[in-house]
Design an enzyme around this catalytic site. Structure first.
Site, PDB file in Angstrom:
ATOM      1  N   ARG A 152       0.866  -1.096   0.269  1.00  0.00           N
ATOM      2  CA  ARG A 152       0.445  -0.024  -0.215  1.00  0.00           C
ATOM      3  C   ARG A 152       1.393   0.698  -0.374  1.00  0.00           C
ATOM      4  O   ARG A 152       1.339   1.726   1.070  1.00  0.00           O
ATOM      5  CB  ARG A 152      -0.810   0.118   1.390  1.00  0.00           C
ATOM      6  CG  ARG A 152      -1.762   0.794   0.739  1.00  0.00           C
ATOM      7  CD  ARG A 152      -2.791   1.167   2.366  1.00  0.00           C
ATOM      8  NE  ARG A 152      -1.615   1.907   3.385  1.00  0.00           N
ATOM      9  CZ  ARG A 152      -1.501   2.404   4.813  1.00  0.00           C
ATOM     10  NH1 ARG A 152      -2.872   1.373   5.600  1.00  0.00           N
ATOM     11  NH2 ARG A 152      -0.771   3.267   4.945  1.00  0.00           N
ATOM     12  N   HIS A 161      -4.119   5.295   4.170  1.00  0.00           N
ATOM     13  CA  HIS A 161      -4.438   4.015   4.263  1.00  0.00           C
ATOM     14  C   HIS A 161      -6.120   4.756   3.840  1.00  0.00           C
ATOM     15  O   HIS A 161      -6.796   3.781   2.717  1.00  0.00           O
ATOM     16  CB  HIS A 161      -5.545   3.366   5.777  1.00  0.00           C
ATOM     17  CG  HIS A 161      -6.219   2.849   6.307  1.00  0.00           C
ATOM     18  ND1 HIS A 161      -6.661   1.365   5.174  1.00  0.00           N
ATOM     19  CD2 HIS A 161      -7.725   2.839   6.164  1.00  0.00           C
ATOM     20  CE1 HIS A 161      -7.897   1.009   5.580  1.00  0.00           C
ATOM     21  NE2 HIS A 161      -8.693   1.895   5.427  1.00  0.00           N
ATOM     22  N   TYR A 192       3.197   6.116  11.168  1.00  0.00           N
ATOM     23  CA  TYR A 192       4.194   5.061  12.025  1.00  0.00           C
ATOM     24  C   TYR A 192       4.811   3.402  11.110  1.00  0.00           C
ATOM     25  O   TYR A 192       4.819   3.032  10.959  1.00  0.00           O
ATOM     26  CB  TYR A 192       2.913   4.152  12.152  1.00  0.00           C
ATOM     27  CG  TYR A 192       1.143   4.270  11.006  1.00  0.00           C
ATOM     28  CD1 TYR A 192       1.886   3.532   9.586  1.00  0.00           C
ATOM     29  CD2 TYR A 192       0.484   5.231  11.003  1.00  0.00           C
ATOM     30  CE1 TYR A 192       0.739   2.744   9.013  1.00  0.00           C
ATOM     31  CE2 TYR A 192      -0.830   4.727   9.802  1.00  0.00           C
ATOM     32  CZ  TYR A 192      -0.514   3.960   8.477  1.00  0.00           C
ATOM     33  OH  TYR A 192      -0.956   3.980   7.769  1.00  0.00           O
TER      34      TYR A 192
END
Ligand SMILES: Cc1ncc(C[n+]2csc(CCOP(=O)(O)OP(=O)(O)O)c2C)c(N)n1
Ligand SMILES: [Mg+2]
Length: 365
Positions: free
Chosen positions: A265, A269, A278
């Site tokens: 990815r 998100h 993160y």
């Protein structure tokens, strides 16, 4: 004899290398029209993605789910289906929907919640679907689509309908009970389904290493009694070949397959997420270099099927298609207020009628 069954997570099906060179004996030998269609499908998905992110940042749509970097997994798998097969999806597979016939215009009407949205503004943005494309609207609660898809496939088997069901889900979904329920039932009843896990290595901020101790997703198929396949999810031909085999097997009555498409990815998100909090930028940069669109373009160029002029004219065509779709969606008024109260009961209940009346008074209609 060892009782420990091993599955090497480093082994996966790859047909096209990053420089575009091809493992000749595995090349599916698709004709030029099909090969170009795959490229168009991926570039369209990327083009929509870039614009979708910008529109949200401009405040012109509320929310968007990007799938940059995952185009080969979506388009290569959907291309392996026949016209009467069905897709049950999560939210990160718009490329599969376009390939099945969902127009980009419909996609933006859905995302903008316009009156022309096929789903009447009742889903979150980026949660499209279309009956005409045999594409069940996206499931947001993680993994809930998996047992639903098993049910769809089981129904087809009972009815002796030759359709195959393909269900998409992410690595994060494999930790849900629904994953177990769906795969276990499908294995026992040998239903005609392909479980397609897009392992993009992140479930929002949860990395794959914290999702499972299995090492990979494909190995989990062993415990359900059917085949698991691991494929390079950034290689569209490998994805196509693996999915075609699984679809053919399902149609031939040989039951389910679990495909793990190993990809990444690249974006956040969703537009509500900031992955810099993160994960390491260097990891993202490494995966950007493994771009599935670039790899496939290298392959087409080596075959003499693509040129800089082809690229320029296709990009111009797609930009126009996306521009027109956005203009149409943003200019359309929202669904009528009444539609909030329809489609639940054939004869609306007294309290719904009362609420409709009050709502109409409020908006002065
Ligand atoms: C049951 C449930 N729990 C949590 C969420 C919040 N949520 C939305 S997407 C997501 C991560 C899903 O990750 P994955 O299955 O890997 O799919 P991806 O988003 O990476 O494509 C989470 C935790 C949710 N929608 N539903
Ligand atoms: Mg994921």
């Amino acid at each position: 004899m060892s009782t420990h069954i091993t599955f090497n997570p480093d082994e996966m099906l790859q047909i096209v290398a990053p420089d575009g060179s091809c493992h000749e004996s595995l090349d599916p030998d698709l004709d030029a029209t099909a090969l170009r269609r795959l490229y168009r499908g991926m570039l369209l998905t990327r083009t929509v993605d870039i614009r979708g992110m910008i529109l949200q940042r401009q405040g012109r749509i509320g929310f968007y789910v990007p799938s940059t970097g995952e185009e080969a997994s979506q388009v290569g798998s959907a291309f392996a289906l026949g016209p009467s097969d069905w897709i049950v999806a999560a939210y990160r597979e718009p490329g599969a929907a376009y390939l099945r016939g969902l127009s980009v215009e419909s996609f933006f009407h859905q995302t903008a919640g316009s009156g022309k949205d096929l789903l009447k503004g009742r889903q979150m943005p980026s949660h499209f679907g279309a009956k005409s494309a045999n594409f069940v609207p996206a499931s947001s609660p993680v993994g809930t689509q998996i047992p639903i898809a098993t049910g769809v496939a089981w129904a087809a088997k009972i009815r002796k309908d030759p359709m195959v069901t393909l269900v998409y889900f992410g690595d994060g979904s494999t930790s849900q009970g629904d994953f177990h329920t769906g795969l276990n039932f499908a294995g026992v009843y040998r239903v005609p389904i392909v479980f397609f896990c897009k392992n993009n290595q992140w479930a929002i901020s949860c990395p794959f290493a914290k999702q499972t101790a299995s090492g990979c997703v494909a190995v989990k198929a062993l415990s359900y009694g059917f085949e698991g396949v691991r494929v390079d999810g950034n290689d569209i031909l490998a994805v196509y070949v693996a999915t075609k085999r699984a679809v053919d097997n399902a149609r031939a009555g040989e039951g389910p397959t679990l495909i793990e498409s190993f990809t990444y990815r690249v974006g956040p998100h969703s537009t509500s997420d900031d992955p810099r909090r993160y994960r390491d930028d260097a990891e993202v940069a490494r995966w950007r270099e493994k771009d599935p669109i670039l790899r496939y373009r290298n392959y087409l160029e080596r075959k003499g099927l693509w040129s800089a002029e082809d690229q320029e004219s296709l990009q111009a065509e797609l930009d126009q298609e996306v521009d027109d779709a956005i203009e149409s969606a943003l200019a359309s008024p929202p669904p009528d207020m009444e539609t909030l109260f329809t489609d639940v009961y054939e004869i609306p209940t007294w309290n719904l009628r009362e609420q409709l009346e009050q709502a109409m008074q409020k908006v002065g209609q």
